[in-house]
Design a protein around this motif. Sequence first.
Motif, PDB file in Angstrom:
ATOM      1  N   ARG A 166    -148.633 -70.153 -16.710  1.00 59.16           N
ATOM      2  CA  ARG A 166    -149.005 -68.761 -16.972  1.00 59.16           C
ATOM      3  C   ARG A 166    -148.059 -68.162 -18.009  1.00 59.16           C
ATOM      4  N   LYS A 167    -148.656 -67.428 -18.987  1.00 58.28           N
ATOM      5  CA  LYS A 167    -147.856 -66.845 -20.057  1.00 58.28           C
ATOM      6  C   LYS A 167    -148.114 -65.354 -20.266  1.00 58.28           C
ATOM      7  N   GLU A 168    -149.233 -64.845 -19.714  1.00 54.81           N
ATOM      8  CA  GLU A 168    -149.631 -63.470 -19.990  1.00 54.81           C
ATOM      9  C   GLU A 168    -149.538 -62.592 -18.747  1.00 54.81           C
ATOM     10  N   LYS A 169    -149.524 -61.281 -18.967  1.00 53.53           N
ATOM     11  CA  LYS A 169    -149.352 -60.316 -17.878  1.00 53.53           C
ATOM     12  C   LYS A 169    -150.536 -60.336 -16.916  1.00 53.53           C
ATOM     13  N   SER A 170    -151.734 -60.361 -17.453  1.00 55.15           N
ATOM     14  CA  SER A 170    -152.933 -60.359 -16.618  1.00 55.15           C
ATOM     15  C   SER A 170    -153.425 -61.787 -16.444  1.00 55.15           C
ATOM     16  N   ARG A 207    -155.895 -62.732 -14.574  1.00 56.30           N
ATOM     17  CA  ARG A 207    -157.349 -62.727 -14.589  1.00 56.30           C
ATOM     18  C   ARG A 207    -157.870 -62.819 -16.018  1.00 56.30           C
ATOM     19  N   THR A 208    -157.280 -62.056 -16.927  1.00 57.40           N
ATOM     20  CA  THR A 208    -157.708 -62.107 -18.329  1.00 57.40           C
ATOM     21  C   THR A 208    -157.340 -63.443 -18.953  1.00 57.40           C
ATOM     22  N   GLU A 209    -156.154 -63.956 -18.626  1.00 60.00           N
ATOM     23  CA  GLU A 209    -155.746 -65.251 -19.184  1.00 60.00           C
ATOM     24  C   GLU A 209    -156.694 -66.356 -18.734  1.00 60.00           C
ATOM     25  N   ASN A 210    -157.091 -66.322 -17.467  1.00 61.62           N
ATOM     26  CA  ASN A 210    -158.055 -67.312 -16.976  1.00 61.62           C
ATOM     27  C   ASN A 210    -159.411 -67.150 -17.637  1.00 61.62           C
ATOM     28  N   MET A 211    -159.785 -65.910 -17.937  1.00 62.29           N
ATOM     29  CA  MET A 211    -161.080 -65.630 -18.564  1.00 62.29           C
ATOM     30  C   MET A 211    -161.193 -66.309 -19.931  1.00 62.29           C
ATOM     31  N   TYR A 212    -160.074 -66.416 -20.644  1.00 63.48           N
ATOM     32  CA  TYR A 212    -160.086 -67.005 -21.979  1.00 63.48           C
ATOM     33  C   TYR A 212    -159.457 -68.397 -22.001  1.00 63.48           C
ATOM     34  N   THR A 213    -159.402 -69.060 -20.858  1.00 61.13           N
ATOM     35  CA  THR A 213    -158.868 -70.413 -20.769  1.00 61.13           C
ATOM     36  C   THR A 213    -160.019 -71.391 -20.604  1.00 61.13           C
ATOM     37  N   TYR A 214    -160.129 -72.336 -21.554  1.00 61.87           N
ATOM     38  CA  TYR A 214    -161.234 -73.291 -21.557  1.00 61.87           C
ATOM     39  C   TYR A 214    -160.734 -74.683 -21.936  1.00 61.87           C
ATOM     40  N   TYR A 215    -161.530 -75.664 -21.551  1.00 59.89           N
ATOM     41  CA  TYR A 215    -161.314 -77.045 -21.978  1.00 59.89           C
ATOM     42  C   TYR A 215    -162.292 -77.309 -23.121  1.00 59.89           C
ATOM     43  N   GLY A 259    -156.645 -68.793  -7.600  1.00 59.05           N
ATOM     44  CA  GLY A 259    -157.600 -67.708  -7.747  1.00 59.05           C
ATOM     45  C   GLY A 259    -157.088 -66.643  -8.690  1.00 59.05           C
ATOM     46  N   GLU A 260    -157.981 -65.785  -9.133  1.00 59.45           N
ATOM     47  CA  GLU A 260    -157.625 -64.780 -10.122  1.00 59.45           C
ATOM     48  C   GLU A 260    -156.558 -63.813  -9.630  1.00 59.45           C
ATOM     49  N   GLU A 261    -156.577 -63.506  -8.355  1.00 60.72           N
ATOM     50  CA  GLU A 261    -155.659 -62.492  -7.840  1.00 60.72           C
ATOM     51  C   GLU A 261    -154.341 -63.081  -7.354  1.00 60.72           C
ATOM     52  N   VAL A 262    -154.181 -64.403  -7.419  1.00 53.11           N
ATOM     53  CA  VAL A 262    -152.972 -65.041  -6.919  1.00 53.11           C
ATOM     54  C   VAL A 262    -151.899 -65.004  -7.993  1.00 53.11           C
ATOM     55  N   ASP A 263    -150.705 -64.613  -7.602  1.00 49.90           N
ATOM     56  CA  ASP A 263    -149.587 -64.555  -8.549  1.00 49.90           C
ATOM     57  C   ASP A 263    -148.979 -65.948  -8.651  1.00 49.90           C
ATOM     58  N   SER A 264    -149.611 -66.814  -9.425  1.00 49.32           N
ATOM     59  CA  SER A 264    -149.238 -68.217  -9.503  1.00 49.32           C
ATOM     60  C   SER A 264    -148.489 -68.515 -10.788  1.00 49.32           C
ATOM     61  N   VAL A 265    -147.735 -69.609 -10.763  1.00 51.26           N
ATOM     62  CA  VAL A 265    -147.034 -70.071 -11.962  1.00 51.26           C
ATOM     63  C   VAL A 265    -148.027 -70.708 -12.926  1.00 51.26           C
ATOM     64  N   PHE A 266    -149.085 -71.300 -12.388  1.00 52.10           N
ATOM     65  CA  PHE A 266    -150.062 -72.023 -13.202  1.00 52.10           C
ATOM     66  C   PHE A 266    -151.416 -71.309 -13.181  1.00 52.10           C
TER      67      PHE A 266
END
Length: 626
Positions: free
Chosen positions: A218-222, A224-232, A286-293
Amino acid sequence: MEEKKFDFNSFIGMLLLGGILLWWMNTGNKDVEQEQSNETKTEQVSTNQTEQAITTDVAVNDSLKQIQLKSQLGAFSYGAMNGKEGETTIENELIKLTISNKGGEITNVLVKNYQTYDSLPLHIVKDKNASFNINFGTTDNRILNTKDLLFIPSKTKNGENTVLSMKLKVSESQYLEYRYEIKPNDYKIDFAVRSQGLGTVINSSQKISLNWDLKALRKEKSMRTENMYTYYYYKEDGDVEYLQMKDDDIVNNVEWVAYKQHFFSAALLTDTPFNDAKLKSVDYAGEEVDSVFTKTFSINTPLALKNGELNYNMQWFYGPTEYNLLKTYEGTDLVEISDLGWGIFGFLNRNVFYPVFNVLKGFIGNYGLIIILMTIVVRIILSPVLYKSYLSSAKMKVIRPEMEEINKKYPGSENAMKRQQEIMAVQRKAGVSMMSGCIPALLQMPVFFALFKFFPTNIDLRQKAFLWANDLSSYDVIFKLPFNIPYYGNHISLFPILASLAIFFYMKMNQSQQANMQAPPQEGMPDMSKMMKYMIYFSPIMMLFFFNNYASGLSLYYFISNLLTIAIMLVIKNFVIDEAKIHAQIEENKKKPVKKSKFRERLDAAMKQAQEQQEAQKRAANKKKK
């Protein structure tokens, strides 16, 4: 008194006794010295024997270790005996890579000149979140993994480039090599996997597979937004695709794979395409989890031998997912991972908004001001569309009394077809159309969705402050809530509030215009004006919830855009549109013959036929009643 005389015999006896004592003492010391000397010799002999025993034990242990390694690794025990664990770094002005002797793989990637949302150094790889491994069989029936074996490093210079050769040796002339070459000021690293003299060591009848895994940090504050723009992303048969959230997918002719996060990516490119490559992408949390990854990525693909040897030329990319940077890598199509949208939306971003943005940032350092200036440019370009929409509304307002008269003249559902024909005739004579109000709105939709992609994915806005927002690529915070509201979050952002208020006043002001564009309500048809009243309140609330966790730069754009739209509408209404002139023009149009298009002729004929059928059915129904 008897006189004492000298006793000569006693004197002689004393001398003899003293001599005997001296002899005994001298003889005893020599025995002690001899004993001490003998003890010293014994200790020296024991020490020498111990050293010989230790040397013998070490030799025995080394021999046992060699036998053990030979049994475990076969021919590849050479590297284990001659190599040692350690790390080597190579770097340029942009990135720093750490490569481990164990496995020869990259164990740390530092992207310079960037930080995480919490002001820490930005790493794409660290703390064993990535693994690169080649699994292969040997001719002596062993299955080995390069990640478990020791490579021997050699660091040299090739002009301005730094070269690191990592060799997994069987002998000095037989080895598997990972070759890294880093150039100045480049995020791409040349990477080669080659073998020499291993044709008789590697079992060609067994599958050789490459596996690359990454748990995205994880590198960004949000999150949920970071996951939204994360793709393979991957390039297959010349086309760039992205992996849906499936458990896995198997693809062929893969030229590269890219583990793309919101603003940073890791990619592996190959000159020899991969076949039967198994790709996998899964949410780590999950989106709401404060995870390292955020997510996990992996590729597992077979490697092919050529003349009994491995020979793959590849490239690593570790760096920002920046459109202006990625488009410089011509011929790779890596620019596609910048995610500017598909179709016309991507076209507008590539050919309109990025060129304008690049020009503005060339002489303006404040990115908030750049967004405002871009908004002004967009609104000026779209102002003729807004004028057309408002002009159509004014025309519909002028002919509205006539349409209401037609409704009164032809009441009831049985006259619906006739009523519609008359209304369309009035509109046609006046030179207006119901579609004239819809088309300007439709023309603005591509701009809306293009900018919806442009601002959140533009890395130039990342961690750039404007007014109270400290990062235009993420949400602004004016108050932190002690609880979480579903779909809203645990904070209050001001820019979405301002944008929602601007939308509310714009829709309120636009309500009368939309009412003019609609035909008077007819029997059996829903009253659209009531729906518009609900939309005036529903749309701003929906935007408030949606944009509270979105990029503040996008909310800033919509706030300024709606303010400018309101201003332009006021200018058009008060200084441009003259309803008296419009009425006079409509009266003139009514006197002119109306030329029908072929489509209009067919439509009128169909409506006339439907009307005649309706009247026939009505007459038949009346006869039955009689």
